[in-house]
Design an enzyme around this catalytic site. Structure first.
Site, short mmCIF file in Angstrom:
data_model
loop_
_atom_site.label_atom_id
_atom_site.label_comp_id
_atom_site.label_asym_id
_atom_site.label_seq_id
_atom_site.Cartn_x
_atom_site.Cartn_y
_atom_site.Cartn_z
N GLU B 59 0.80 -1.23 0.00
CA GLU B 59 0.00 0.00 0.00
C GLU B 59 0.83 1.28 0.00
O GLU B 59 0.46 2.25 -0.65
CB GLU B 59 -0.97 0.03 1.19
CG GLU B 59 -2.27 -0.72 0.95
CD GLU B 59 -2.16 -2.22 1.21
OE1 GLU B 59 -1.14 -2.63 1.79
OE2 GLU B 59 -3.08 -2.96 0.83
N HIS B 128 -12.00 -4.78 8.31
CA HIS B 128 -12.53 -4.68 6.93
C HIS B 128 -13.88 -3.97 6.87
O HIS B 128 -14.65 -4.20 5.95
CB HIS B 128 -12.69 -6.07 6.31
CG HIS B 128 -11.41 -6.81 6.07
ND1 HIS B 128 -10.69 -7.38 7.08
CD2 HIS B 128 -10.73 -7.06 4.92
CE1 HIS B 128 -9.62 -7.96 6.57
NE2 HIS B 128 -9.61 -7.77 5.26
#
Lengths: 326, 325
Positions: B59, B128
């Protein structure tokens, strides 16, 4: 000697220009004229100058918090740099960045960076952009030994390798990450060993030998332009000055530092040029005086420049700031 | 007008813009061959394989590379996979993308977009399920768009793809399959322009994303009891449309702010504070903020439902505001 006299002198001059700039910046900081922090490139000049000599004007670099040398070697204007160090509105960043954020996108310097490892993903992105555009440019990421222990380094090398990006990773191993010895904080003897993990060429060179830096970079740049992907070059050097100006340097002793004054790159190259009769002592003195004068002018430019207006703090965030609540 | 899903609208926007502008390309995790983890790029499968591709799970370099690519003239669209994972590469956003233009005295054009799914869905649990838009509202330097309909994603994304500032776009997972009307002809939606999704007289509800739909459901229920909600979808959080909210509060004199992100220091607090500063005299009751309870998202459906706001919270708040009238 396969180099033109003019080329060798230009390398020497550029190193001197950086050294003089840094010596002046150090004194100005100690005199209380420059706010913030500054990190000096003294003793590492051969890397910036050697690398930049192998690049074209339209190539890109990302720099570090110790970035004055990169900026000057890439063609930065020392008047605008000095004004930025003073926080003046005429500076490169209009007084918003200071020493750690000097940039000139128009000459391909995509910013010094106050975050260790922060420039690596940006350089990879420049490489990705170049690949998407299909041009022959390259991007160079300068970073320190400390940055080689960040996640950004490992992510960047893998990403650049996987996509065969035209990126050259220049590790300036000056043996200290802030106050910590690199040897005590890094798992490998040579940072270039880490290239193996990413399936790219890695090489360690003497970063104080400017011609070695130039030749090694030239080869890596050629590979990158020929779509051969990235290279990791570790240029070993030594940070003669503290981490920042004013660093009490309790983590090392003077004898260690003094040893490296003997090996510093300008002294070595100067001796070589004298031996090769490229320059004589008189010409060296003239070069020295020339840069003394240029630096003096840069300081005068900075000191004569106006401060920003307080309200200038509320500009330059967005290109279109309509509806934005400052 | 045609009726298409949110993800179809997203896909056709990207496709149309990639055809128009050759500097646009898009990359991230699971988008090239899979079409996105929630199908956002399903309609793009097989299109522009050189300009839509998968990356390693890295990321920090994915986000940071968008900045580098923008600075050399490209227009990257990066998918962030799950909003939660913005935290794993956050220095590239908060310390680089959001600051570089300012730090360098206004150099460069940062035409880049970070976009991807956020929000609660099916027991995805604590890592999540997050909505973290407030964090990017707090750190200056990026524009935030949060579309709630196929029409809005298309119009807002088109604007983003023609602007020269960095934009982050949050798409609630529950929205991708939702259908809505989208015009055949081209249109753009300006940033900082709220949309009154339902006009009403009694209470103003300021909301975004999934909570727009929950608020509309609440409004339907409350209508039967004679309470009329005005549902305002801000659509963009930076900048946000203060004028539309103030105008509405001047009419209704009551304000609810409803978001899925945590209630404590959520963006609702910023809106509430601004309205009491600038429209205090028009308020007949305290402002009510609705948001998730201040815990990480639990796994059990029972627990998840307990901490996540929905239409019931809006109904309860509205009744509370109308008590004694």
């Amino acid at each position: 000697m396969n180099y033109s006299k003019q080329f060798l002198i230009s390398l020497y001059e550029m190193m001197q220009k950086i050294r003089k700039f840094e010596q002046a910046a150090e004194q100005l900081f100690l005199d209380g004229k420059i706010p913030g922090f500054i990190h000096l490139y003294i003793g590492e000049e051969a890397i910036a100058v050697g690398v930049m000599a192998a690049l074209n004007d339209d190539d890109y670099i990302t720099s570090t918090h110790r970035g004055h040398g990169h900026m000057i070697a890439k063609g930065g204007n020392i008047n605008l740099m000095m004004a930025e160090l003073y926080g003046k509105v005429t500076g490169y960043c209009r007084g918003k960045g200071g020493s750690m954020h000097i940039a000139d996108f128009s000459i391909g310097v995509l910013g010094a960076n106050g975050v260790v490892g922060g420039g690596l993903p940006i350089a990879v992105g420049a490489g990705l952009g170049i690949k998407m555009k299909g041009t022959k440019q390259v991007a160079v990421a300068f970073f320190g030994d400390g940055a080689s222990n960040t996640g950004a380094f490992h992510e960047s090398l893998n990403f650049a390798s996987v996509f065969h990006l035209p990126v050259i990773f220049i590790n300036e191993n000056n043996q200290y990450a802030s106050t910590a010895k690199t040897k005590e904080t890094t798992s490998v003897e040579n940072i270039s060993d880490r290239a193996v993990s990413y399936n790219i060429p890695g090489v360690t060179i003497n970063g104080n030998n400017i011609l070695s830096v130039f030749e090694t970079t030239k080869e890596a740049v050629k590979r990158a332009r020929d779509q051969g992907g990235p290279t990791l070059i570790e240029a070993k050097t030594y940070r003669i000055k503290g981490h920042f100006v004013g660093d009490p340097s309790k983590y090392r002793n003077n004898s260690e530092v003094n040893k490296f004054w003997e090996k510093e790159p300008i002294k070595i190259f100067e001796k070589q040029l004298l031996d090769w009769k490229v320059l004589n002592q008189k010409e060296i003195n003239i070069i020295s005086l020339k840069f003394d004068q240029q630096i003096k002018e840069a300081i005068k430019f900075a000191e004569d420049s106006p401060e920003p207006y307080p309200k200038d703090a509320l500009t330059d965030l967005f290109i279109d700031d309509s509806g934005y609540d400052y | 007008m045609k009726v298409i899903t949110f993800s179809e609208a997203l896909g056709e926007t990207i496709l149309e813009e990639m055809e128009r502008d050759h500097t646009i390309f898009t990359y991230g995790e699971d988008i090239g061959k899979q079409g996105g983890i929630f199908g956002a790029y399903k309609s793009l499968l097989g299109k522009f394989p050189d300009r839509i591709f998968d990356t390693p799970i890295s990321e920090e370099v994915i986000y940071g590379s968008a900045l580098g690519a923008a600075l050399v003239g490209m227009r990257p669209i990066v998918e962030f996979h799950f909003a939660d994972f913005l935290f794993t590469g956050i220095q590239s956003i908060t310390l680089q993308i959001e600051k570089i233009r300012y730090m360098t005295g206004g150099q460069g054009k940062l035409h880049l977009i970070l976009r991807g799914p956020d929000g609660v869905s099916n027991s995805a649990a604590a890592q999540h399920s997050e909505s973290i838009e407030t964090i990017f509202m707090h750190v200056p330097g990026i524009k935030i768009i949060i579309p709630s309909t196929p029409y809005d994603i298309k119009g807002l994304l088109k604007t983003a793809l023609r602007s020269n500032d960095p934009v982050i776009c949050f798409e609630h997972k529950s929205l991708y399959a939702q259908k809505g009307e989208v015009p055949e002809e081209e249109y753009l939606i300006p940033f900082g322009k709220a949309d009154i999704k339902r006009p009403g007289q009694d209470i103003t509800v300021v909301t975004m994303s999934r909570m727009v739909h929950e608020s509309l459901k609440a409004a339907q229920e409350l209508e039967k009891e004679g309470i009329n909600l005005e549902v305002i979808d801000l659509r963009t959080l930076v900048p946000w449309d203060k004028e539309t909210v103030i105008k509405s509060v001047q009419k209704t004199n009551r304000l609810i702010i409803a978001h899925e992100t945590w209630r404590r220091a959520g963006w609702g607090a910023e809106i509430a504070s601004t309205i009491q500063e600038e429209a205090f005299d028009f308020l007949d009751a305290p402002i009510i903020r609705i948001g998730a309870r201040n815990v990480p998202m639990p796994f059990s459906p029972v627990l998840q439902n307990y901490v996540t706001p929905d239409k019931h919270n809006v109904v309860t708040a509205a009744k509370q505001l109308m008590e004694g009238i």
